[in-house]
Design a protein around this motif. Structure first.
Motif, short mmCIF file in Angstrom:
data_model
loop_
_atom_site.label_atom_id
_atom_site.label_comp_id
_atom_site.label_asym_id
_atom_site.label_seq_id
_atom_site.Cartn_x
_atom_site.Cartn_y
_atom_site.Cartn_z
N ILE A 127 33.32 28.94 43.76
CA ILE A 127 32.51 28.42 44.87
C ILE A 127 33.40 28.08 46.05
O ILE A 127 33.10 28.43 47.20
N ILE A 128 34.51 27.41 45.79
CA ILE A 128 35.44 27.04 46.87
C ILE A 128 36.02 28.28 47.55
O ILE A 128 36.13 28.34 48.77
N LEU A 129 36.38 29.27 46.77
CA LEU A 129 37.00 30.47 47.34
C LEU A 129 36.01 31.33 48.10
O LEU A 129 36.41 32.16 48.92
N SER A 130 34.72 31.15 47.86
CA SER A 130 33.74 32.00 48.53
C SER A 130 33.35 31.50 49.92
O SER A 130 32.72 32.24 50.66
N PHE A 131 33.71 30.26 50.26
CA PHE A 131 33.36 29.73 51.58
C PHE A 131 34.55 29.79 52.52
O PHE A 131 35.70 29.75 52.11
N GLU A 132 34.26 29.86 53.80
CA GLU A 132 35.29 29.94 54.84
C GLU A 132 35.18 28.76 55.78
O GLU A 132 34.11 28.17 55.95
N GLY A 133 36.26 28.41 56.42
CA GLY A 133 36.27 27.44 57.51
C GLY A 133 35.98 26.02 57.06
O GLY A 133 36.33 25.60 55.97
N SER A 134 35.33 25.28 57.95
CA SER A 134 35.10 23.86 57.70
C SER A 134 34.04 23.64 56.62
O SER A 134 33.99 22.57 56.02
N MET A 135 33.21 24.63 56.38
CA MET A 135 32.21 24.50 55.32
C MET A 135 32.88 24.34 53.95
O MET A 135 32.34 23.66 53.07
N ARG A 136 34.05 24.92 53.77
CA ARG A 136 34.78 24.83 52.51
C ARG A 136 35.09 23.36 52.19
O ARG A 136 35.01 22.95 51.04
N TRP A 137 35.45 22.59 53.21
CA TRP A 137 35.84 21.21 52.96
C TRP A 137 34.65 20.32 52.66
O TRP A 137 34.76 19.36 51.89
N LEU A 138 33.50 20.64 53.21
CA LEU A 138 32.28 19.91 52.85
C LEU A 138 31.89 20.21 51.41
O LEU A 138 31.49 19.31 50.66
N ILE A 139 31.99 21.47 51.04
CA ILE A 139 31.69 21.87 49.66
C ILE A 139 32.71 21.23 48.71
O ILE A 139 32.35 20.77 47.62
#
Length: 131
Positions: free
Chosen positions: A14-26
């Motif tokens: 899940i973490i690797l599939s998101f980019e940018g600032s959205m990754r840190w919210l996830i």
């Protein structure tokens, strides 16, 4: 242990599939989800016959729960954090995320432990009221 590793791999994907600032919210949301997942093991072990042999005070349960959650959550969430930090900022990001991860896990364990202890009190008071 198998479920823990499977959940750890799922969180990593899940973490690797998101980019940018959205990754840190996830990443922050996964901290609380991961602690809650580990909290299920606490509830299961506390309900075992062996643990019922010992008299537990509410303060002792809360302190033991906080220590259990921290020691069981930190290794798994640290690996998730290292993946996120390395993907975002290379080696420097992986090194800088370690203290942040420890602080996030520490406080999320405190919050979730408080929630689990108070919800357990409510469950026991509601079942005793029904009797």
């Amino acid at each position: 242990l198998g479920q823990y590793l499977l959940f750890l791999c799922l969180c990593g994907l899940i973490i690797l599939s998101f980019e940018g600032s959205m990754r840190w919210l996830i990443w922050l949301a996964l901290a609380f989800i991961f602690v809650n997942f580990v909290g299920l093991y606490w509830q299961e072990s506390l309900a075992s016959e062996f643990m019922q042999l010992f008299p537990w005070q509410p303060e002792e349960k809360h302190l033991a729960l906080r220590k259990f959650l921290f020691s069981m959550t930190l290794p798994g969430f640290l690996s998730i954090s290292l993946m996120a930090g390395f993907q975002a900022y290379s080696c420097l990001g992986a090194l800088l995320i370690v203290p942040v991860c420890i602080v996030v896990v520490f406080y999320s364990c405190r919050i979730v432990a408080f929630y689990l202890v108070t919800s357990a009190k409510e469950r026991t008071s509601s079942t005793s009221a029904k009797r």
